[in-house]
Design a protein around this motif. Structure first.
Motif, PDB file in Angstrom:
ATOM      1  N   GLY A 106       1.246 -59.074  11.552  1.00 21.15           N
ATOM      2  CA  GLY A 106       2.144 -59.381  10.442  1.00 21.15           C
ATOM      3  C   GLY A 106       2.229 -58.217   9.480  1.00 21.15           C
ATOM      4  O   GLY A 106       1.330 -57.401   9.389  1.00 21.15           O
ATOM      5  N   ARG A 107       3.324 -58.152   8.768  1.00 24.14           N
ATOM      6  CA  ARG A 107       3.496 -57.103   7.771  1.00 24.14           C
ATOM      7  C   ARG A 107       4.247 -57.677   6.584  1.00 24.14           C
ATOM      8  O   ARG A 107       4.947 -58.668   6.678  1.00 24.14           O
ATOM      9  N   ARG A 108       4.113 -57.013   5.438  1.00 19.67           N
ATOM     10  CA  ARG A 108       4.771 -57.508   4.239  1.00 19.67           C
ATOM     11  C   ARG A 108       6.244 -57.093   4.231  1.00 19.67           C
ATOM     12  O   ARG A 108       6.655 -56.151   4.894  1.00 19.67           O
ATOM     13  N   VAL A 109       7.041 -57.811   3.444  1.00 17.72           N
ATOM     14  CA  VAL A 109       8.467 -57.543   3.375  1.00 17.72           C
ATOM     15  C   VAL A 109       8.722 -56.213   2.677  1.00 17.72           C
ATOM     16  O   VAL A 109       8.163 -55.937   1.620  1.00 17.72           O
ATOM     17  N   ASP A 110       9.600 -55.384   3.257  1.00 16.10           N
ATOM     18  CA  ASP A 110       9.834 -54.054   2.719  1.00 16.10           C
ATOM     19  C   ASP A 110      10.593 -54.089   1.393  1.00 16.10           C
ATOM     20  O   ASP A 110      10.466 -53.192   0.564  1.00 16.10           O
ATOM     21  N   ASP A 111      11.447 -55.115   1.180  1.00 12.40           N
ATOM     22  CA  ASP A 111      12.273 -55.158  -0.007  1.00 12.40           C
ATOM     23  C   ASP A 111      11.475 -55.500  -1.264  1.00 12.40           C
ATOM     24  O   ASP A 111      11.946 -55.301  -2.374  1.00 12.40           O
ATOM     25  N   LEU A 112      10.275 -56.040  -1.109  1.00 11.88           N
ATOM     26  CA  LEU A 112       9.462 -56.430  -2.246  1.00 11.88           C
ATOM     27  C   LEU A 112       8.361 -55.406  -2.493  1.00 11.88           C
ATOM     28  O   LEU A 112       8.008 -54.633  -1.608  1.00 11.88           O
ATOM     29  N   TYR A 113       7.827 -55.426  -3.687  1.00 15.72           N
ATOM     30  CA  TYR A 113       6.701 -54.559  -4.000  1.00 15.72           C
ATOM     31  C   TYR A 113       5.764 -55.317  -4.919  1.00 15.72           C
ATOM     32  O   TYR A 113       6.149 -56.278  -5.584  1.00 15.72           O
ATOM     33  N   ASP A 114       4.513 -54.893  -4.921  1.00 14.59           N
ATOM     34  CA  ASP A 114       3.512 -55.528  -5.779  1.00 14.59           C
ATOM     35  C   ASP A 114       3.564 -54.832  -7.132  1.00 14.59           C
ATOM     36  O   ASP A 114       3.122 -53.694  -7.269  1.00 14.59           O
ATOM     37  N   PRO A 115       4.089 -55.491  -8.159  1.00 22.86           N
ATOM     38  CA  PRO A 115       4.314 -54.808  -9.435  1.00 22.86           C
ATOM     39  C   PRO A 115       3.064 -54.718 -10.297  1.00 22.86           C
ATOM     40  O   PRO A 115       2.139 -55.521 -10.182  1.00 22.86           O
ATOM     41  N   ASP A 116       3.071 -53.726 -11.186  1.00 23.08           N
ATOM     42  CA  ASP A 116       2.062 -53.626 -12.239  1.00 23.08           C
ATOM     43  C   ASP A 116       2.586 -54.386 -13.455  1.00 23.08           C
ATOM     44  O   ASP A 116       3.720 -54.149 -13.900  1.00 23.08           O
ATOM     45  N   CYS A 117       1.749 -55.276 -14.000  1.00 25.26           N
ATOM     46  CA  CYS A 117       2.186 -56.127 -15.102  1.00 25.26           C
ATOM     47  C   CYS A 117       1.356 -55.861 -16.356  1.00 25.26           C
ATOM     48  O   CYS A 117       0.184 -55.496 -16.275  1.00 25.26           O
ATOM     49  N   GLU A 118       1.991 -56.068 -17.498  1.00 29.01           N
ATOM     50  CA  GLU A 118       1.265 -56.028 -18.763  1.00 29.01           C
ATOM     51  C   GLU A 118       0.423 -57.295 -18.883  1.00 29.01           C
ATOM     52  O   GLU A 118       0.558 -58.234 -18.095  1.00 29.01           O
ATOM     53  N   THR A 119      -0.458 -57.326 -19.875  1.00 36.85           N
ATOM     54  CA  THR A 119      -1.334 -58.489 -20.043  1.00 36.85           C
ATOM     55  C   THR A 119      -0.541 -59.760 -20.354  1.00 36.85           C
ATOM     56  O   THR A 119      -0.999 -60.861 -20.044  1.00 36.85           O
ATOM     57  N   ASN A 120       0.646 -59.632 -20.947  1.00 37.61           N
ATOM     58  CA  ASN A 120       1.456 -60.806 -21.242  1.00 37.61           C
ATOM     59  C   ASN A 120       2.360 -61.218 -20.088  1.00 37.61           C
ATOM     60  O   ASN A 120       3.158 -62.146 -20.212  1.00 37.61           O
ATOM     61  N   GLY A 121       2.251 -60.529 -18.951  1.00 32.43           N
ATOM     62  CA  GLY A 121       3.005 -60.903 -17.757  1.00 32.43           C
ATOM     63  C   GLY A 121       4.296 -60.166 -17.562  1.00 32.43           C
ATOM     64  O   GLY A 121       4.956 -60.347 -16.530  1.00 32.43           O
ATOM     65  N   THR A 122       4.715 -59.311 -18.488  1.00 29.28           N
ATOM     66  CA  THR A 122       5.952 -58.552 -18.330  1.00 29.28           C
ATOM     67  C   THR A 122       5.709 -57.332 -17.443  1.00 29.28           C
ATOM     68  O   THR A 122       4.571 -56.904 -17.230  1.00 29.28           O
ATOM     69  N   PHE A 123       6.797 -56.760 -16.939  1.00 32.23           N
ATOM     70  CA  PHE A 123       6.698 -55.580 -16.090  1.00 32.23           C
ATOM     71  C   PHE A 123       6.305 -54.356 -16.918  1.00 32.23           C
ATOM     72  O   PHE A 123       6.755 -54.201 -18.056  1.00 32.23           O
ATOM     73  N   LYS A 124       5.473 -53.511 -16.342  1.00 31.65           N
ATOM     74  CA  LYS A 124       5.274 -52.193 -16.933  1.00 31.65           C
ATOM     75  C   LYS A 124       6.509 -51.348 -16.648  1.00 31.65           C
ATOM     76  O   LYS A 124       7.123 -51.456 -15.589  1.00 31.65           O
ATOM     77  N   ALA A 125       6.878 -50.520 -17.621  1.00 25.94           N
ATOM     78  CA  ALA A 125       8.111 -49.751 -17.490  1.00 25.94           C
ATOM     79  C   ALA A 125       8.090 -48.844 -16.271  1.00 25.94           C
ATOM     80  O   ALA A 125       9.126 -48.601 -15.642  1.00 25.94           O
ATOM     81  N   LYS A 126       6.914 -48.336 -15.903  1.00 19.89           N
ATOM     82  CA  LYS A 126       6.789 -47.458 -14.732  1.00 19.89           C
ATOM     83  C   LYS A 126       6.026 -48.173 -13.628  1.00 19.89           C
ATOM     84  O   LYS A 126       4.956 -48.727 -13.851  1.00 19.89           O
ATOM     85  N   GLN A 127       6.601 -48.182 -12.445  1.00 17.00           N
ATOM     86  CA  GLN A 127       5.972 -48.775 -11.282  1.00 17.00           C
ATOM     87  C   GLN A 127       5.698 -47.685 -10.250  1.00 17.00           C
ATOM     88  O   GLN A 127       6.481 -46.737 -10.123  1.00 17.00           O
ATOM     89  N   CYS A 128       4.587 -47.817  -9.534  1.00 19.44           N
ATOM     90  CA  CYS A 128       4.201 -46.799  -8.551  1.00 19.44           C
ATOM     91  C   CYS A 128       3.700 -47.460  -7.277  1.00 19.44           C
ATOM     92  O   CYS A 128       3.191 -48.591  -7.294  1.00 19.44           O
ATOM     93  N   ASP A 129       3.845 -46.746  -6.183  1.00 17.32           N
ATOM     94  CA  ASP A 129       3.324 -47.171  -4.891  1.00 17.32           C
ATOM     95  C   ASP A 129       2.249 -46.170  -4.481  1.00 17.32           C
ATOM     96  O   ASP A 129       2.542 -45.002  -4.205  1.00 17.32           O
TER      97      ASP A 129
END
Length: 338
Positions: A106-129
């Motif tokens: 099995g493999r993960r879906v390519d269109d999705l990514y595991d995001p970095d989140c702030e402590t309040n649950g919002t997205f961090k402005a910069k995302q990295c792989d």
């Protein structure tokens, strides 16, 4: 070791810790000593998390014997409100990793990514792989705004999504919707407020097109007290539509959504800095780029007109702010948006 491998190791360690022990006694404050007269099955057997399926029930014995829900990352999740989109995506990706590990090949879906989140649950402005060493900037919906780059992109702040439009259509006969538009719009408004915790004034418009059997929902941010995050709401709605969980009935008949017709449009406060050729056809979010000349011309008129409408609605809803919207208030809303 890449980020995916590290997360997998964390999941294995977390599973082991949860198997050995529930909530330890030393987590209970002195005023609420741990109770021994409650069983896991009695507390968690019928407990469920309404807005998040990627959590596990644990026993809180700190004087209350209540159910506590934790995600795969061992962080507590509130089941009385929508889980922020970034946090929910993170838990979904951890779930996919667990599923892939139990199914060889099995493999993960390519269109999705595991995001970095702030402590309040919002997205961090910069995302990295970490695996590819590429980074990019996102908006408050997690949608990529810049090209992926090995250089460190400048993501000074999180770009806000101020307007979201959700379009979808039904599998239904044309005659079935005839003269039913207003009733259907009213049902959609009730659902958005009661099931997706939206404020009434965040619903800018609901259109029902009889001929094409389409529904268009426009959601906006505003200055109401504790408004719902429209990016999170839109993600829940999109997911429910594609999983046939966005149920609507007219005259006792259930309407079935055409999953392929679901589209979500994001309108940001700033234009994206991205080469549109790099966006794959399967990219879930559709970003509209409006030329600067167009913004200074036609868009000015549209914004002024929309603000005037919002001001009129805001006056109508001042008396019900902070209260649950009942049928009478919904009728007022429907009258304003005909």
């Amino acid at each position: 070791m890449g980020r995916t491998g590290l997360l997998f190791m964390v999941l294995l360690i977390t599973d082991y810790v949860h198997t050995v022990s529930a909530i330890p006694d030393d987590e209970c404050p002195d005023a609420y000593p741990a109770r021994e007269n409650c069983e896991f099955d009695e507390v968690c057997e019928d407990a469920s998390c309404k807005y998040n399926q990627y959590v596990t029930c644990y026993l809180n014995r700190c004087g209350t014997c209540e159910a506590v829900f934790r995600g795969y990352d061992n962080l507590t999740v509130s089941c009385n409100q929508l889980t922020p989109k970034c946090r929910l995506l993170h838990l979904e990706m951890l779930h996919k990793m667990r599923t892939a590990s139990s199914h060889p090949g099995g493999r993960r879906v390519d269109d999705l990514y595991d995001p970095d989140c702030e402590t309040n649950g919002t997205f961090k402005a910069k995302q990295c792989d970490d695996d590819s060493n590429l980074c990019w900037c996102v908006d408050s919906a997690g949608v990529r705004l810049t090209d992926k780059s090995g250089d460190d992109p400048k993501c000074d702040q999180l770009v806000r999504v101020h307007l979201i439009q959700i379009d979808f259509s039904f599998k239904v006969e044309f005659v079935f919707l005839k003269m039913k538009e207003q009733a259907l719009r009213r049902k959609v408004a009730i659902k958005l407020v009661k099931e997706y915790t939206l404020k009434a004034t965040q619903i800018l418009e609901i259109k029902v097109h009889e001929i094409s059997r389409e529904i268009s929902i426009r959601l906006g941010e505003n200055g109401t007290k504790d408004p719902a995050d429209i990016s999170t709401v839109a993600y829940y709605i999109e997911r429910d539509l594609k999983m046939n969980k966005f149920t609507l009935e007219v005259d006792g008949k259930s309407l079935q959504v055409e999953r392929e017709s679901v589209q979500v449009w994001f309108f940001d406060n700033e234009p994206p800095r991205i080469n549109m050729k790099t966006i794959s056809p399967g990219f879930a979010a559709i970003i509209i780029i409006i030329a600067l000349a167009f913004l200074t011309g036609i868009a000015v008129f549209v914004v002024v007109r929309r603000r005037a409408k919002e001001d009129r609605r805001r006056i109508q809803f001042e008396v019900i702010e902070g209260q649950e919207m009942d049928d009478r208030h919904l009728a007022q809303w429907m009258g304003l948006t005909r």
